[in-house]
Motif scaffolding. Structure first.
Motif, PDB file in Angstrom:
ATOM      1  N   ASP A  22      -1.659  -7.363  -5.365  1.00  0.00           N
ATOM      2  CA  ASP A  22      -1.746  -6.367  -6.438  1.00  0.00           C
ATOM      3  C   ASP A  22      -2.131  -4.993  -5.883  1.00  0.00           C
ATOM      4  OD1 ASP A  22      -1.110  -8.351  -8.199  1.00  0.00           O
ATOM      5  OD2 ASP A  22      -3.152  -8.656  -8.936  1.00  0.00           O
ATOM      6  N   ALA A  23      -3.046  -4.978  -4.913  1.00  0.00           N
ATOM      7  CA  ALA A  23      -3.471  -3.698  -4.332  1.00  0.00           C
ATOM      8  C   ALA A  23      -2.320  -3.022  -3.602  1.00  0.00           C
ATOM      9  CB  ALA A  23      -4.653  -3.926  -3.386  1.00  0.00           C
ATOM     10  N   LEU A  24      -1.537  -3.807  -2.866  1.00  0.00           N
ATOM     11  CA  LEU A  24      -0.409  -3.230  -2.134  1.00  0.00           C
ATOM     12  C   LEU A  24       0.681  -2.745  -3.089  1.00  0.00           C
ATOM     13  CD1 LEU A  24      -0.245  -5.778   0.824  1.00  0.00           C
ATOM     14  CD2 LEU A  24      -0.533  -3.313   1.059  1.00  0.00           C
ATOM     15  N   VAL A  25       0.986  -3.556  -4.097  1.00  0.00           N
ATOM     16  CA  VAL A  25       2.011  -3.137  -5.067  1.00  0.00           C
ATOM     17  C   VAL A  25       1.573  -1.848  -5.764  1.00  0.00           C
ATOM     18  CG1 VAL A  25       3.098  -3.754  -7.271  1.00  0.00           C
ATOM     19  CG2 VAL A  25       2.978  -5.431  -5.422  1.00  0.00           C
ATOM     20  N   ASP A  26       0.294  -1.765  -6.081  1.00  0.00           N
ATOM     21  CA  ASP A  26      -0.218  -0.555  -6.731  1.00  0.00           C
ATOM     22  C   ASP A  26      -0.105   0.651  -5.794  1.00  0.00           C
ATOM     23  OD1 ASP A  26      -1.688   0.721  -8.997  1.00  0.00           O
ATOM     24  OD2 ASP A  26      -3.178   1.037  -7.417  1.00  0.00           O
TER      25      ASP A  26
END
Lengths: 263, 100
Positions: A216-220
């Protein structure tokens, strides 16, 4: 030999081994495929769009792809005897003849990643040859269940990582086959650079228990650059074809992940 | 943020490290009473000046040593423990003998 996907549309719940991220993939209507017993996301969207995304900024989940490792005073010699090429100093990796990668994490610890285009079944041969005699001073470190494995590809990959990582991963200071063991989005990670043809690619291995958080952090972090998840087929296409495709069109963004709008 | 130079991984943010206390010789287990063990474990020297300390790079679980000036908080150098510990510590075996 390249493993070809079969049974596209396979359900992850029908497999005993699946990624910690499979619920994220189901939410994105991913098309799963069976790569000779290894279940992975083949694609989320049209292959042409995914390839363009992977060249620009794409995130793939390789958590089910074969990998292993070994440690011990005799580990370098054991790898050499097994026909592999171990790096000669820590925090470096060496690309293997079969397309895989061996990274040296410390003087006596190695990480082995299977090549994306290789037959997953070939990895079993190495796994079956681990020494059982402690006197050989080398023991296996599987990494398969302890870590998730993500691949961040594309020309903008280092810029997206710069939002989450204090180590400079740009091409001017982090070259091919360099390894960084550091903090990524405040979780520990091993980052390796292995370009796919002419496209930069960073393999990221991190604690499996925080896989969903890191995804989720990378996609964000990727959103502001127009990046989005891509399937394994997009990465394999880049690996096999050095010729860059037509330039990425901003209108060809991922159909289900849109850039965040400014408040 | 402060930087600390890990002997294995190079310069990293101080947030990636864990402090492990002063480097002090361990007392002989066979000739140490409870009071001496407690003093070894819980009473650091806490000297003012250049001290040698244990630090751990958390991302790799790599323990190393650092010489630090506690008056100026300047890290003079960091180095692998192999510079100090040339051989592995020998532990007592079940049969009373010693093994590596």
């Amino acid at each position: 030999m390249q493993a070809s996907p079969s049974a596209t549309g396979a359900s992850p719940t029908a497999f005993q081994r699946r990624s910690q991220l499979y619920r994220r993939h189901l939410d994105l209507d991913a098309a799963f495929a069976d790569y000779e017993g290894v279940l992975a996301v083949a694609a989320y969207a049209d292959p042409r769009v995914e390839r363009a995304l992977a060249e620009r900024l794409g995130l793939a989940d390789l958590s089910t792809w074969p990998r292993s490792g070994c440690a011990g005073p005799n580990a370098p010699q054991w790898l050499a005897d097994a026909g592999r090429q171990p790096p000669n100093r820590p925090n470096k990796a060496v690309a293997q003849e079969d397309g895989g990668l061996i990274a040296r994490l410390s003087e006596q610890e190695f990480l082995i990643l299977q090549g994306l285009e290789a037959d997953p079944g070939l990895f079993a041969a190495l796994q079956g040859n681990w020494p059982s005699d402690a006197a050989e001073s080398v023991h296996p470190l599987p990494h398969a269940d302890s870590h998730c494995w993500l691949a961040l590809s594309g020309a903008l990959a280092s810029e997206a990582l710069a939002k989450l990582c204090a180590v400079d991963l740009s091409s001017r200071s982090f070259g091919l086959c360099d390894v960084a063991q550091t903090s990524l989005a405040r979780v520990n990670a091993i980052i390796l650079r292995q370009d796919l043809g002419a496209t930069p690619c960073f393999h990221i291995l991190s604690d499996a228990s925080s896989a969903e958080y890191l995804w989720d952090a990378l996609v964000d972090a990727m959103r502001e650059f127009g990046g989005a998840p891509v399937g394994l087929e997009a990465l394999r296409t880049l690996k096999l074809r050095d010729r860059p495709s037509e330039s990425f069109s901003p209108t060809e963004r991922h159909p289900r992940i849109q850039p965040r709008k400014a408040p | 943020m402060k930087l600390l130079n890990c002997p294995l991984n190079g310069p990293r943010n101080i947030a990636e490290f864990t402090y492990g206390g002063e480097l002090r010789p361990m007392p002989d287990p066979a000739a140490t009473d409870a009071q001496q063990w407690a003093e070894h474990l819980f009473f650091p020297d806490n000297g003012a000046g250049i001290v040698t300390e244990w630090w751990c790079h958390t991302a790799t679980a790599y323990w190393f040593l650092a010489q630090r000036n506690t008056l100026t908080d300047e890290v003079i150098r960091t180095f692998p423990p192999s510079e100090v510990f040339k051989q592995g510590r020998k532990l007592a075996g079940k049969d009373g003998g010693e093994k590596s």
